[in-house]
Design a protein around this motif. Structure first.
Motif, PDB file in Angstrom:
ATOM      1  N   HIS A 522     -11.159   3.810  -1.449  1.00 55.88           N
ATOM      2  CA  HIS A 522     -11.983   3.730  -2.656  1.00 55.88           C
ATOM      3  C   HIS A 522     -11.769   4.954  -3.552  1.00 55.88           C
ATOM      4  O   HIS A 522     -11.664   4.821  -4.776  1.00 55.88           O
ATOM      5  N   VAL A 523     -11.695   6.137  -2.956  1.00 56.29           N
ATOM      6  CA  VAL A 523     -11.529   7.356  -3.752  1.00 56.29           C
ATOM      7  C   VAL A 523     -10.165   7.370  -4.430  1.00 56.29           C
ATOM      8  O   VAL A 523     -10.051   7.632  -5.641  1.00 56.29           O
ATOM      9  N   ASP A 524      -9.091   7.099  -3.687  1.00 51.54           N
ATOM     10  CA  ASP A 524      -7.762   7.123  -4.291  1.00 51.54           C
ATOM     11  C   ASP A 524      -7.614   6.032  -5.350  1.00 51.54           C
ATOM     12  O   ASP A 524      -6.961   6.236  -6.386  1.00 51.54           O
ATOM     13  N   MET A 525      -8.222   4.867  -5.102  1.00 52.09           N
ATOM     14  CA  MET A 525      -8.139   3.809  -6.102  1.00 52.09           C
ATOM     15  C   MET A 525      -8.898   4.223  -7.367  1.00 52.09           C
ATOM     16  O   MET A 525      -8.440   3.972  -8.489  1.00 52.09           O
ATOM     17  N   ALA A 526     -10.056   4.856  -7.212  1.00 59.49           N
ATOM     18  CA  ALA A 526     -10.821   5.296  -8.378  1.00 59.49           C
ATOM     19  C   ALA A 526     -10.004   6.277  -9.216  1.00 59.49           C
ATOM     20  O   ALA A 526      -9.931   6.167 -10.448  1.00 59.49           O
ATOM     21  N   ARG A 527      -9.375   7.225  -8.563  1.00 59.46           N
ATOM     22  CA  ARG A 527      -8.588   8.221  -9.296  1.00 59.46           C
ATOM     23  C   ARG A 527      -7.367   7.592  -9.960  1.00 59.46           C
ATOM     24  O   ARG A 527      -7.002   7.936 -11.082  1.00 59.46           O
ATOM     25  N   ALA A 528      -6.690   6.675  -9.253  1.00 59.80           N
ATOM     26  CA  ALA A 528      -5.511   6.033  -9.824  1.00 59.80           C
ATOM     27  C   ALA A 528      -5.893   5.165 -11.023  1.00 59.80           C
ATOM     28  O   ALA A 528      -5.206   5.165 -12.056  1.00 59.80           O
ATOM     29  N   LEU A 529      -6.982   4.422 -10.920  1.00 54.76           N
ATOM     30  CA  LEU A 529      -7.428   3.598 -12.043  1.00 54.76           C
ATOM     31  C   LEU A 529      -7.800   4.466 -13.236  1.00 54.76           C
ATOM     32  O   LEU A 529      -7.548   4.087 -14.394  1.00 54.76           O
ATOM     33  N   ALA A 530      -8.383   5.637 -12.960  1.00 60.41           N
ATOM     34  CA  ALA A 530      -8.698   6.551 -14.062  1.00 60.41           C
ATOM     35  C   ALA A 530      -7.419   7.017 -14.754  1.00 60.41           C
ATOM     36  O   ALA A 530      -7.363   7.118 -15.985  1.00 60.41           O
ATOM     37  N   GLN A 531      -6.386   7.288 -13.986  1.00 64.73           N
ATOM     38  CA  GLN A 531      -5.110   7.686 -14.583  1.00 64.73           C
ATOM     39  C   GLN A 531      -4.514   6.555 -15.419  1.00 64.73           C
ATOM     40  O   GLN A 531      -3.824   6.793 -16.405  1.00 64.73           O
ATOM     41  N   LEU A 532      -4.777   5.320 -15.030  1.00 67.42           N
ATOM     42  CA  LEU A 532      -4.271   4.158 -15.766  1.00 67.42           C
ATOM     43  C   LEU A 532      -5.162   3.808 -16.952  1.00 67.42           C
ATOM     44  O   LEU A 532      -4.870   2.852 -17.684  1.00 67.42           O
TER      45      LEU A 532
END
Length: 767
Positions: A522-532
């Motif tokens: 969940h944390v890595d997905m949140a950060r990656a989506l923020a980058q996108l």
């Protein structure tokens, strides 16, 4: 302070004027007449405050000595400190404080106490020596040398020739350490003169003539080294010969020193003769063997190297360094088979990284065939160390081999430190991935880690993914290392800036992982989506992380949510989240993390005074917080204010980071590399202060570091420096590099800095 430091009547608690009465009482004859009654003592005058303080100081000093004898250091320190306050002019009290302060690591107080004792008694050679030792420990060598010189000049040393010789010797070493070879030689010659004429030493000490001769040999050996460093080979040779004469037992060992002299003079034949004499003593190191090899090559006698080493190695079978040297020379002489055979023998006896490093060098020269041998050895050791789980239910697992595990560890250490060797192995590893059962799960995982360290990100990703794709076949192994596989793969994807792939892996993990915390995904997905730029989805994942977090992970997940909210522009919500955490979490470490997150939130909102306030609160609680020092210094530098203090904070951050990386027991392959972000901060504050040369030096260094080479901020700063230095071509190249890094996803293109860099490139094109 001892009672003997004052007249004895005072030491008894009596004023000096009462002495005659006491003497009469003590010396009166014992007559036949009995005294009617004891007459109470009445002092002629009341004791003064100073006398009372002195008497109390004497009692405290005595009490301190007793506590110190019983190893009760704190009680002794308190007694001596009170005595020093009552009688500040007592040198012995201040001197007694010094070793206690040193034992309690109060170095500044120890230095001050020592200086105070010397101020009161400048002829105390013992205190001068103590001061010199403290200064030397602080690397204040020249001041330490001055203190030793004062000790040597004290009149009381005349009756202690052994201590005088020791102080001269220590003074010589101090002068040598700062390359003042003339002063070092003079001091050592004073020692040598005392030892050559030992009448005083024999009369005043218990040293024997034999012991004095051994000390003289050591002194002449040191003197010879100093003369050699000073470029005076003739005097060095004479000193070494004197050392040999004083200590005939070590004459062979001292021959190495003479060999160094002859080498400095270019007299190779004489140097070789001395080396031969020294090597007969079977030294443990390889320095002398290396020197002989070099001389033989220079004399055109390279064919003698291997036979000589064979003879030496045969006489000293337990000298591993020598055996490795022989194997290396086999290889250099073109005798690869003998080299491999020698390395194999050493592996059976001691499978150390040094042995494998030499063997792998032999294999490296054999090209692809040699690389295949390395891979075969590693696979065999891994399979034997951790054999596959049993195929039939209820079957006992085969025991692993501890010997093969030791070999595997040694080989992995060599590969860890040799990225080029790893790169050479990766094509063969890729071939084995295509073969069923061609590579074990353990080997895949280890090579994935090695590939990532060598920054071969595509290979690392392929290997990590192969572990997941073969999860059914490797299920028994994967379950115990599943989290390592997922976290390693995600780390590689972050390095490669593959944000879509990060989202896909996290979705796979949420659907299929059995032994990995959901928080990671969940944390890595949140950060990656923020980058996108998918901020709503990013916030949903951050909320999900908080929802599934265990108690020990809850604070971390909430901090992530606050930062994602700030990146989404919801600054008020982010601030409210941080303030709520500050009310809920009260441990100092937790408060530090929350304040740091709040500082980041305020920075994203461009509320720099509030961001600075949070960092200052962190530093108020812990002035040695390296991250806070760097960030506060950088914020100030970016605004062009408090530049002197900003530079001090950033340099402090770098120093604290270096100490953390190089102290303690934690090991890191990158412990010799500075933090690229901190180096960038230093370069930027130097730029703001107008030191363009210093800024260029630091920013080029930051761009060369692994963590700085793909940071667009570093390249943007470097472009600004080049532009101010009048190098527009370099400035354009640096800015274009920054833009390319933004566009490949290192930072979101929506970043204001991205647009500013593009504008600078356009303006440069118009000039």
């Amino acid at each position: 302070m001892p009672p003997s430091a004052r007249p004895w009547p005072a030491a008894l608690g009596l004023p000096a004027l009462a002495a005659p009465l006491v003497l009469l009482t003590l010396t009166a004859p014992l007559g036949a007449q009995e005294p009617a009654a004891p007459t109470p003592f009445v002092p002629l005058r009341p004791e003064t405050r100073k006398e009372l303080d002195y008497l109390e100081a004497v009692r405290l000093y005595a009490r301190g000595l007793l506590h110190e004898r019983d190893n009760r250091l704190i009680e002794a320190l308190r007694a001596f400190e009170r005595a020093a306050r009552l009688d500040p002019d007592s040198a012995p009290v201040h001197k007694a404080l010094v070793p206690l302060y040193l034992a309690l690591d109060r170095t500044d107080d120890a230095l001050a106490a020592c200086r105070k004792a010397l101020e009161l008694d400048p002829n105390d050679y013992d205190s001068w020596q103590l001061l010199a030792r403290q200064l030397r420990a602080q690397n204040r060598i020249r001041e330490a040398a001055q203190a030793l010189a004062r000790a040597i000049a004290c009149p009381g040393l005349k009756d202690h020739p052994d201590l005088l010789a020791q102080l001269w010797f220590e003074l010589g070493l101090l002068h040598e350490s700062v390359q003042d070879y003339a002063a070092a030689e003079a001091a050592l010659r004073r020692v040598a003169g005392m030892l050559d004429n030992p009448k005083a030493l024999l009369e005043h000490t218990r040293l024997t003539q034999e012991e004095i001769d051994l000390q003289a040999a050591e002194t002449y050996e040191r003197l010879g080294r100093v003369c050699l460093k000073a470029g005076r080979p003739d005097e060095a040779a004479a000193a070494f010969r004197r050392a040999q004469a004083k200590d005939p037992v070590r004459a062979g060992q001292l021959s190495y020193n003479l060999a160094e002299v002859y080498l400095a003079q270019g007299r190779r034949a004489e140097a070789l003769a001395c080396l031969d004499a020294y090597l007969e003593t079977r030294p443990q190191g390889t320095e002398a063997y290396e020197a002989k090899i070099k001389i033989l090559r220079e004399l055109g006698r390279a064919d003698e190297i291997v036979p000589a080493l064979q003879r030496y190695a045969g006489h000293d079978r337990h000298n591993l360094a020598l055996q490795l040297l022989l194997a290396r020379e086999y290889h250099l002489a073109g005798q690869s088979a003998q080299a491999e055979q020698e390395y194999d023998r050493l592996i059976r006896e001691s499978p150390s990284p040094e042995v494998y490093r030499g063997l792998f060098e032999v294999y490296r020269r054999q090209g692809r065939t040699g690389m295949a041998k390395i891979l075969s050895r590693l696979n065999h050791a891994l399979n034997q160390a951790a054999p596959p789980p049993p195929r039939r239910p209820g079957q006992e697992p085969a025991p692993g081999s501890a010997a093969e595990a030791a070999k595997a560890r040694a080989m992995l250490l060599v590969l860890r430190d040799d990225p080029e060797l790893v790169k050479g192995l990766l094509p063969l590893v890729a071939d084995q991935l295509l073969v069923p059962d061609g590579m074990s799960h353990q080997a895949r995982l280890l090579f994935a880690t090695l590939a990532a360290r060598a920054r071969q990100l595509e290979d690392a990703e392929r290997l990590y993914r192969s572990c997941l794709e073969n999860r059914l076949r490797f299920e028994g192994r994967l379950r115990g290392q599943e989290a390592q596989v997922y976290s390693g793969l995600l780390r590689v994807l972050w390095q490669a800036r593959k944000y879509e792939a990060i989202v896909e892996v996290c979705e796979d993990g949420l659907a299929n992982a059995q032994a990995t915390s959901r928080v990671l995904f969940h944390v890595d997905m949140a950060r990656a989506l923020a980058q996108l730029g998918k901020m709503e989805a990013a916030i949903e994942q951050a909320d999900a992380a908080v929802g599934v977090a265990r108690e020990e992970d809850r604070l971390f997940c909430r901090r992530v949510r606050a930062q994602v909210l700030a990146e989404a522009g919801r600054h008020d919500q982010a601030v409210a989240e941080c303030e709520a955490m500050l009310r809920e979490f009260t441990q100092p470490g937790d408060i530090r993390e929350i304040r740091y997150t709040l500082s980041t939130v305020y920075s994203l909102a461009k509320n720099y005074p509030k961001a600075e306030e949070q960092l200052q609160l962190i530093l108020r609680a812990d002035p040695d917080d390296a991250t806070a020092c760097n960030d506060l210094g950088y914020i100030w530098a970016d605004q062009g204010k408090n530049l002197e203090e900003a530079e001090r904070l950033i340099r402090k951050a770098l120093e604290l980071d270096r100490k953390q990386r190089t102290s303690g027991t934690a090991l890191s392959a990158d412990s010799d590399q500075d933090n690229a972000a901190y180096v960038d901060s230093l370069g930027w504050v130097l730029f703001r202060r107008g030191d363009l040369a210093g800024a260029r030096r630091e920013l080029e260094r930051a761009a060369a570091l692994p963590d700085g080479s793909d940071d667009p901020v570093v390249w943007d700063h470097l472009g600004d420096v080049y532009f101010r230095l009048g190098e527009p071509a370099r400035a354009r190249a640096a800015w274009q590099k920054a833009v390319a890094l933004y566009e490949t996803g290192r930072r979101r293109p929506a970043d204001d800095r991205y647009r500013e860099i593009q504008q600078k490139i356009k303006l440069l094109g118009r000039e």
